[in-house]
Motif scaffolding. Structure first.
Motif, PDB file in Angstrom:
ATOM      1  N   ASP A  82       6.547   1.999  -3.133  1.00 21.79           N
ATOM      2  CA  ASP A  82       6.763   1.374  -1.829  1.00 21.79           C
ATOM      3  C   ASP A  82       8.054   1.878  -1.176  1.00 21.79           C
ATOM      4  N   ARG A  83       9.086   2.101  -1.991  1.00 20.69           N
ATOM      5  CA  ARG A  83      10.349   2.630  -1.465  1.00 20.69           C
ATOM      6  C   ARG A  83      10.165   4.028  -0.864  1.00 20.69           C
ATOM      7  N   ASN A  84       9.266   4.796  -1.455  1.00 22.24           N
ATOM      8  CA  ASN A  84       9.036   6.181  -1.032  1.00 22.24           C
ATOM      9  C   ASN A  84       7.796   6.328  -0.153  1.00 22.24           C
ATOM     10  N   LYS A  85       7.361   5.238   0.433  1.00 24.10           N
ATOM     11  CA  LYS A  85       6.142   5.217   1.229  1.00 24.10           C
ATOM     12  C   LYS A  85       6.214   6.176   2.419  1.00 24.10           C
ATOM     13  N   LYS A  86       7.366   6.255   3.086  1.00 18.03           N
ATOM     14  CA  LYS A  86       7.513   7.109   4.267  1.00 18.03           C
ATOM     15  C   LYS A  86       7.340   8.585   3.893  1.00 18.03           C
ATOM     16  N   PHE A  87       7.970   9.003   2.793  1.00 22.38           N
ATOM     17  CA  PHE A  87       7.834  10.383   2.325  1.00 22.38           C
ATOM     18  C   PHE A  87       6.383  10.691   1.958  1.00 22.38           C
ATOM     19  N   ARG A  89       3.645   9.216   2.966  1.00 20.44           N
ATOM     20  CA  ARG A  89       2.789   9.232   4.150  1.00 20.44           C
ATOM     21  C   ARG A  89       2.911  10.574   4.875  1.00 20.44           C
ATOM     22  N   GLY A  90       4.125  11.101   4.973  1.00 22.60           N
ATOM     23  CA  GLY A  90       4.326  12.406   5.597  1.00 22.60           C
ATOM     24  C   GLY A  90       3.642  13.523   4.835  1.00 22.60           C
ATOM     25  N   ASP A 103      -1.431   4.608   7.373  1.00 18.63           N
ATOM     26  CA  ASP A 103      -0.395   3.798   6.742  1.00 18.63           C
ATOM     27  C   ASP A 103      -0.858   3.569   5.311  1.00 18.63           C
ATOM     28  N   ARG A 105      -0.519   1.644   1.440  1.00 17.67           N
ATOM     29  CA  ARG A 105      -0.015   0.535   0.632  1.00 17.67           C
ATOM     30  C   ARG A 105      -0.519   0.754  -0.784  1.00 17.67           C
TER      31      ARG A 105
END
Length: 147
Positions: A82-87, A89-90, A103, A105
């Motif tokens: 969850d902490r690395n979700k942005k990376f 997703r990219g 998005d 989860r």
């Protein structure tokens, strides 16, 4: 009254497109985790399997089911992902050709626990007694007697 009604998919995992895109996202996430591209101290030393990805009907949300090898530290692994979700997703957006990057989860895959629970139930003495009690009601034995 609207002319277009949203149809519920009869397939268990969604439409054919949802299943195909989910499989592409699953492969992308599995590759990213296998290559060690996510630099997080909590993920180091964990081998993570990705058995399933479920996509929403509009393909904008991907629910990724993960399980650390051995089933240990599941909450720690989910928190780190969850902490690395942005990376992540990219990276998925780069690897999977979609109009919108979904998005994501993360959820713990509990199918292995459920299968083990059912297996234990089937091995209980009560179930074994029921199976041994009625050997003459076996449908295969009825066919053999008729022939």
């Amino acid at each position: 009254m609207p002319r277009h009604h949203q149809k519920k998919s009869s397939a268990p995992g969604g439409s054919q497109r949802q299943l195909r895109v989910g499989e592409q996202v699953r492969h992308a996430i599995a590759d990213i985790l296998a290559q060690g591209s996510v630099h997080d101290a909590d993920l180091e030393g964990h081998i993570i399997t990705v058995p399933e990805v479920r996509m929403s009907p509009d393909l904008k949300l991907a629910t990724i089911y993960v399980m650390p090898l051995g089933g240990r530290d599941t909450e720690l692994v989910i928190t780190a992902l969850d902490r690395n979700k942005k990376f992540l997703r990219g990276e998925v957006a780069r690897r999977v050709n979609l109009k919108f990057a979904p998005d994501i989860r993360f959820r713990v895959d509990e199918r292995f626990d459920e299968a083990e629970r059912i297996e234990k139930l089937l091995r209980t003495p009560a179930v074994q007694k029921d199976l041994d009690k009625n050997p003459d009601q076996n449908p295969d034995s009825d066919r053999e007697e008729e022939q």
